[in-house]
Design an enzyme around this catalytic site. Structure first.
Site, short mmCIF file in Angstrom:
data_model
loop_
_atom_site.label_atom_id
_atom_site.label_comp_id
_atom_site.label_asym_id
_atom_site.label_seq_id
_atom_site.Cartn_x
_atom_site.Cartn_y
_atom_site.Cartn_z
N ASP A 31 0.85 -1.18 0.00
CA ASP A 31 0.00 0.00 0.00
C ASP A 31 0.90 1.24 0.00
OD1 ASP A 31 -3.21 0.57 1.01
OD2 ASP A 31 -1.77 2.23 1.10
N ASN A 88 -12.86 -3.37 2.49
CA ASN A 88 -13.80 -2.27 2.59
C ASN A 88 -14.75 -2.35 1.39
OD1 ASN A 88 -12.46 -1.26 4.89
ND2 ASN A 88 -11.02 -0.11 3.63
N GLN A 95 -14.53 2.22 1.35
CA GLN A 95 -13.82 1.88 0.11
C GLN A 95 -13.60 3.13 -0.74
OE1 GLN A 95 -15.76 -1.05 -2.40
NE2 GLN A 95 -14.00 -1.17 -3.80
N VAL A 97 -11.02 3.01 -3.57
CA VAL A 97 -10.68 2.56 -4.93
C VAL A 97 -11.70 1.51 -5.37
CG1 VAL A 97 -8.94 1.47 -6.38
CG2 VAL A 97 -8.22 3.03 -4.56
N HIS A 101 -10.24 -5.18 -3.28
CA HIS A 101 -8.91 -5.47 -2.76
C HIS A 101 -9.00 -5.90 -1.30
CE1 HIS A 101 -9.86 -1.17 -2.46
NE2 HIS A 101 -9.20 -1.16 -1.31
N HIS A 103 -6.97 -5.78 2.17
CA HIS A 103 -5.86 -5.19 2.92
C HIS A 103 -5.29 -6.27 3.84
CE1 HIS A 103 -6.83 -0.78 2.27
NE2 HIS A 103 -8.02 -1.30 2.02
P1 5GP Z 1 -9.80 1.48 0.25
O1 5GP Z 1 -10.07 2.68 1.09
O2 5GP Z 1 -10.37 1.61 -1.13
O3 5GP Z 1 -10.18 0.19 0.92
O4 5GP Z 1 -8.21 1.39 0.12
C1 5GP Z 1 -7.50 1.88 -0.95
C2 5GP Z 1 -6.04 1.77 -0.61
O5 5GP Z 1 -5.29 1.95 -1.79
C3 5GP Z 1 -5.56 2.83 0.39
O6 5GP Z 1 -5.01 2.18 1.53
C4 5GP Z 1 -4.51 3.62 -0.38
O7 5GP Z 1 -3.41 4.01 0.39
C5 5GP Z 1 -4.12 2.65 -1.49
N1 5GP Z 1 -3.67 3.28 -2.72
C6 5GP Z 1 -4.30 4.30 -3.37
N2 5GP Z 1 -3.62 4.62 -4.49
C7 5GP Z 1 -2.55 3.76 -4.56
C8 5GP Z 1 -1.48 3.60 -5.50
O8 5GP Z 1 -1.36 4.29 -6.50
N3 5GP Z 1 -0.58 2.61 -5.23
C9 5GP Z 1 -0.68 1.81 -4.12
N4 5GP Z 1 0.26 0.87 -3.98
N5 5GP Z 1 -1.68 1.94 -3.22
C10 5GP Z 1 -2.60 2.90 -3.43
#
Ligand code: 5GP
Length: 115
Positions: A31, A88, A95, A97, A101, A103
């Protein structure tokens, strides 16, 4: 239609990521904003925007990701001490993205309930 979330682009190799594990069903990478000493994201190659839209056809892919998470936890040295897997789902679930996914978090004591 070309799907263009950041995770679609990482999967296609269009933007860099610190990839730690790959197999026929999934990919795992660090991440970019880690919330723990180990914070790795696992994404399926079979595209799915959110667990909210999971169906029977995603069963194999989703199950495979959890076994992959265990393998990555072992590779990262947190398999024995313990770790947490989080998905998420949707805005209310935090969530950001819209590409499913997992975590994988560990390397420090994790409290409950999460925020
Ligand atoms: P969500 O909130 O959608 O469950 O988590 C998205 C995760 O993607 C976040 O922890 C954020 O730090 C990670 N993330 C967002 N953009 C990028 C990226 O460009 N590269 C990587 N490796 N992680 C990302």
């Amino acid at each position: 239609m070309v799907e263009n979330t950041v995770f679609d682009r990482i999967l296609r190799g269009e933007i860099p990521a610190d990839i730690l594990y790959e197999d026929e069903h999934c990919m795992a990478f660090r991440d970019i904003q880690p919330q723990a000493p180990v914070h790795i994201l696992i994404i399926p190659r079979q595209r799915l925007d959110s667990l909210q839209n999971a169906t029977d056809e995603h069963t194999e892919s989703l199950g495979h990701m959890l076994v992959a998470a265990r393998k990555v936890a072992d590779l990262q040295g947190i398999g024995a001490t313990g770790f947490r897997c989080v998905i998420n789902a949707g805005a209310g679930g935090g969530q950001e993205v819209p590409y499913l996914h997992v975590h994988l978090l560990g390397g420090r004591p994790l409290t409950w309930p999460p925020g």
